[in-house]
Design an enzyme around this catalytic site. Structure first.
Site, mmCIF file in Angstrom:
data_model
loop_
_atom_site.group_PDB
_atom_site.id
_atom_site.type_symbol
_atom_site.label_atom_id
_atom_site.label_comp_id
_atom_site.label_asym_id
_atom_site.label_seq_id
_atom_site.Cartn_x
_atom_site.Cartn_y
_atom_site.Cartn_z
ATOM 1 N N CYS A 1 49.095 0.885 -21.084
ATOM 2 C CA CYS A 1 48.431 0.734 -19.781
ATOM 3 C C CYS A 1 48.283 -0.736 -19.410
ATOM 4 C CB CYS A 1 47.086 1.437 -19.793
ATOM 5 S SG CYS A 1 46.080 0.959 -21.193
ATOM 6 N N GLU B 1 53.265 1.224 -10.998
ATOM 7 C CA GLU B 1 53.302 1.243 -12.460
ATOM 8 C C GLU B 1 54.546 2.016 -12.915
ATOM 9 O OE1 GLU B 1 50.534 3.789 -14.595
ATOM 10 O OE2 GLU B 1 50.167 2.156 -16.005
ATOM 11 N N GLY C 1 43.308 10.710 -12.152
ATOM 12 C CA GLY C 1 41.934 10.192 -12.131
ATOM 13 C C GLY C 1 41.257 10.477 -10.790
ATOM 14 N N GLU D 1 39.887 5.818 -17.307
ATOM 15 C CA GLU D 1 40.716 4.679 -17.748
ATOM 16 C C GLU D 1 42.118 4.951 -17.223
ATOM 17 O OE1 GLU D 1 38.819 2.470 -19.039
ATOM 18 O OE2 GLU D 1 37.165 3.862 -19.320
ATOM 19 N N LYS E 1 41.422 17.402 -24.866
ATOM 20 C CA LYS E 1 42.715 17.922 -24.403
ATOM 21 C C LYS E 1 43.776 16.835 -24.533
ATOM 22 C CE LYS E 1 45.265 18.323 -20.843
ATOM 23 N NZ LYS E 1 46.570 18.316 -21.536
ATOM 24 N N THR F 1 46.382 7.132 -12.427
ATOM 25 C CA THR F 1 45.436 6.966 -11.323
ATOM 26 C C THR F 1 45.413 8.219 -10.452
ATOM 27 O OG1 THR F 1 45.710 4.587 -11.398
ATOM 28 C CG2 THR F 1 44.921 5.499 -9.315
ATOM 29 N N GLY G 1 44.417 8.300 -18.274
ATOM 30 C CA GLY G 1 45.692 8.794 -17.755
ATOM 31 C C GLY G 1 46.021 8.101 -16.450
HETATM 32 P P1 NAD Z 1 48.538 11.934 -16.617
HETATM 33 O O1 NAD Z 1 47.443 11.589 -15.664
HETATM 34 O O2 NAD Z 1 49.689 12.680 -16.103
HETATM 35 O O3 NAD Z 1 47.961 12.801 -17.819
HETATM 36 C C1 NAD Z 1 46.896 12.354 -18.615
HETATM 37 C C2 NAD Z 1 46.155 13.573 -19.149
HETATM 38 O O4 NAD Z 1 45.577 14.271 -18.047
HETATM 39 C C3 NAD Z 1 47.067 14.581 -19.857
HETATM 40 O O5 NAD Z 1 46.384 15.150 -20.939
HETATM 41 C C4 NAD Z 1 47.315 15.609 -18.769
HETATM 42 O O6 NAD Z 1 47.642 16.883 -19.264
HETATM 43 C C5 NAD Z 1 45.963 15.627 -18.072
HETATM 44 N N1 NAD Z 1 45.989 16.124 -16.707
HETATM 45 C C6 NAD Z 1 47.012 16.067 -15.823
HETATM 46 N N2 NAD Z 1 46.644 16.676 -14.662
HETATM 47 C C7 NAD Z 1 45.366 17.093 -14.826
HETATM 48 C C8 NAD Z 1 44.434 17.773 -13.983
HETATM 49 N N3 NAD Z 1 44.749 18.154 -12.751
HETATM 50 N N4 NAD Z 1 43.210 18.038 -14.470
HETATM 51 C C9 NAD Z 1 42.871 17.654 -15.716
HETATM 52 N N5 NAD Z 1 43.713 17.035 -16.566
HETATM 53 C C10 NAD Z 1 44.945 16.741 -16.117
HETATM 54 O O7 NAD Z 1 48.964 10.563 -17.312
HETATM 55 P P2 NAD Z 1 50.128 10.375 -18.398
HETATM 56 O O8 NAD Z 1 51.420 10.334 -17.685
HETATM 57 O O9 NAD Z 1 49.938 11.322 -19.513
HETATM 58 O O10 NAD Z 1 49.774 8.935 -18.968
HETATM 59 C C11 NAD Z 1 50.250 7.774 -18.443
HETATM 60 C C12 NAD Z 1 49.173 7.101 -17.610
HETATM 61 O O11 NAD Z 1 48.021 6.854 -18.411
HETATM 62 C C13 NAD Z 1 49.605 5.752 -17.100
HETATM 63 O O12 NAD Z 1 49.214 5.638 -15.759
HETATM 64 C C14 NAD Z 1 48.816 4.778 -17.952
HETATM 65 O O13 NAD Z 1 48.575 3.526 -17.379
HETATM 66 C C15 NAD Z 1 47.555 5.529 -18.165
HETATM 67 N N6 NAD Z 1 46.839 5.009 -19.320
HETATM 68 C C16 NAD Z 1 45.687 4.300 -19.109
HETATM 69 C C17 NAD Z 1 44.997 3.739 -20.181
HETATM 70 C C18 NAD Z 1 43.721 2.967 -19.970
HETATM 71 O O14 NAD Z 1 42.979 2.808 -20.942
HETATM 72 N N7 NAD Z 1 43.442 2.483 -18.780
HETATM 73 C C19 NAD Z 1 45.493 3.907 -21.476
HETATM 74 C C20 NAD Z 1 46.678 4.635 -21.661
HETATM 75 C C21 NAD Z 1 47.348 5.179 -20.567
#
Ligand code: NAD
Length: 501
Positions: free
Chosen positions: A308, A405, A257, A274, A199, A254, A252
């Protein structure tokens, strides 16, 4: 200001043709519309213009995708020898490279990332990841074990462990490095013999769709790689709560997560998470400042701060603080903002309006809490989602801009007087993803490597990743790893067997 819009004349015929398509989900080797009628618009963040629509997968679509993945797991994919899996993965790497121009252009238009970065990181690093991981497909092994059970006669048993694919994997990825993140989820899963429902993030689904098409072309059977586009709250939630999913591989925020870990706890799904970061960059007075100043600047401004591991907190020894921070500010002022497709751009727009507003909101909060803007701090007067590279000083550890962040081009800088204070500030964070130390003193290097509470530590450099190194965080930055041998093993389940001779 039109130079800030992407010039679509720069696009090759393939990217143009793909953008012009009516997009569908990828389920069981077919391009299919969603069963619902909801569509999500994709916006070019350099201009605010709509560049296409993708379907929002409903729970029923997700069910179809998981079932297709299950069928392939027990069927065509299970019948392929490890070497054949490896060969198909390697072929997929070749196809990514062969379609590099199209993929990198789609990624740049869709995410705002610079074209050089999408070519090198998204495409080349993805191909590199697939090749590295393909090598593991033939090296997944169990062990023989001499057992000593006192209640059984000795010497009459042959016992061993074997590793089996964990099953159907839900790969959920963010928008900041979309293709690469998708491949990081896909490659270890395929090496281990798993099948995947991917996804992509709402704003950046295009390259994941192309990836699924290329996987089929590479000889990876139908249903092994499925892609469901849509929102986190509908599509993502349906995927993580689906009973047919065995493991969730998530990158994505925290906050998301934590939600996923909660779902997984009730169903005992395996997961790796992650998550976010607020990574410190520590510069000592003995550092090579000609290297450390640009190093610190690009640690935060690379990918527009949307990494990230971005070095978003800069701690500089008081003896060199002014020189370093002025140097970083000079670089920030010189950065040429522009659209991703323009090879002359040094920093592109943020991914969308809401991200732009979020970043500007943080800058406002920093100002309100007493921080000073040394440079930047403003959007551009344009429809694109641009934010100037920003350096905030006079910050304190308890400010939101220091603790939370931002995920944008905003650096907070402050000084320390000794090593202990530097480590105290560096570790004073809910996150623990990356950290770098800049010094010429080898003993100090090792004290910091030991002292940093972070999953990834760099010395005189920041944010260098490789497929052979495990990548993961501690504290609220996550659980488990992407990349490296460990990520493949984490897609397997160990079975213990005892044979009576
Ligand atoms: P996000 O958590 O909003 O979304 C990430 C993914 O999760 C998207 O595909 C989103 O549609 C999905 N998602 C959202 N809510 C969900 C739910 N309830 N159930 C299942 N899936 C869901 O994060 P974002 O804003 O897209 O990305 C930015 C974040 O990602 C930042 O916090 C960044 O630090 C983190 N990130 C971490 C790493 C790492 O390797 N540690 C790498 C890149 C980005």
């Amino acid at each position: 200001m039109n130079a800030l819009n992407n010039d679509f004349n720069l696009l090759g015929a393939e990217a143009r043709a793909f953008l012009g398509q009516k997009h569908g989900l990828r389920i069981g080797g077919r391009v299919t519309p969603s069963r619902g009628d909801k569509q999500t618009a994709m916006i070019d963040p350099s201009s605010g213009l709509v560049v296409g629509h993708v379907p929002e997968a409903s729970a029923a679509d997700v069910d179809d995708a998981v079932n297709a993945a299950r069928t392939a797991l027990d069927g065509a994919w299970a019948k392929m020898r490890p070497y054949e899996r490896a060969h198909a993965m390697s072929k997929l790497a070749d196809l990514l490279e062969a379609n590099s121009r199209e993929l990198s252009e789609l990624e740049s238009v869709n995410s705002g990332r610079l074209i050089a970065a999408t070519r090198i990181f998204d495409v080349e690093f993805s191909a590199h990841t697939l090749r590295y991981m393909s090598g593991w497909a033939t090296k997944i092994e169990g062990r023989t074990v001499d057992i000593s059970a006192p209640y059984m006669p000795p010497g009459e048993f042959f016992s061993f462990t074997q590793r089996e694919p964990i099953g159907v994997v839900a790969g959920i990825v963010p928008w900041n490095v979309p293709l690469c993140q998708a491949v990081w989820k896909l490659a270890p899963a395929l090496a281990a013999g798993c099948t995947v429902v991917l996804k992509p993030a709402e704003p950046t689904p295009l390259t994941a769709l192309r990836l699924a098409d290329l996987a089929l072309e590479a000889g990876i059977p139908e249903g092994v790689v499925n892609v469901v586009t849509g929102s986190g709250s509908v599509t993502g939630a349906a995927l993580v709560t689906h009973r047919g999913v065995d493991k969730i591989s998530f990158t994505g925020s925290t906050a998301t997560g934590k939600l996923i870990a909660g779902h997984a706890a009730t169903s005992f799904k395996k997961y790796n998470l992650e998550l976010g970061g607020k990574s410190p960059v520590v510069i000592m007075p003995d550092a090579d400042l000609d290297k450390a100043i640009p190093g610190a600047a690009w640690a935060i401004f690379g990918n527009h701060g949307q990494n990230c591991c971005a070095g978003s907190r800069l701690y500089v020894h008081e003896a060199v603080f002014d020189k370093v921070v002025e140097g970083v500010a000079e670089i920030a002022k010189s950065i040429r903002l522009g659209p991703g497709l323009d090879p002359a751009s040094q920093m592109g727009p943020l991914v969308n309006k809401s991200q732009q507003e979020r970043v500007l909101g943080y800058i406002a909060s920093g100002r309100a809490e007493g921080a000073s803007v040394l440079t930047g701090g403003e959007p551009l007067d344009h429809a694109g989602c641009y934010v100037q590279p920003t350096v905030l000083v006079n910050t304190a550890q308890n400010m939101r801009v220091v603790q939370e962040e931002i995920f944008g081009p905003v650096l907070v800088a402050s000084k320390f007087s000794d090593e202990a204070e530097a480590l105290k500030y560096a570790n004073d964070s809910e996150y623990g993803l990356g950290a770098s130390i800049w010094t010429r003193d080898i003993s100090r290097v090792h004290r910091f490597i030991r002292g940093f509470k972070a999953g990834n530590v760099w010395v005189n450099v920041h944010n260098v990743l490789d497929t052979a190194l495990p990548f993961g965080g501690t504290k609220n930055s996550g659980v488990g790893h992407d990349l490296g041998e460990q990520s493949v093993l984490d897609h397997t389940r160990i079975k213990a067997a005892v044979v009576s001779l």
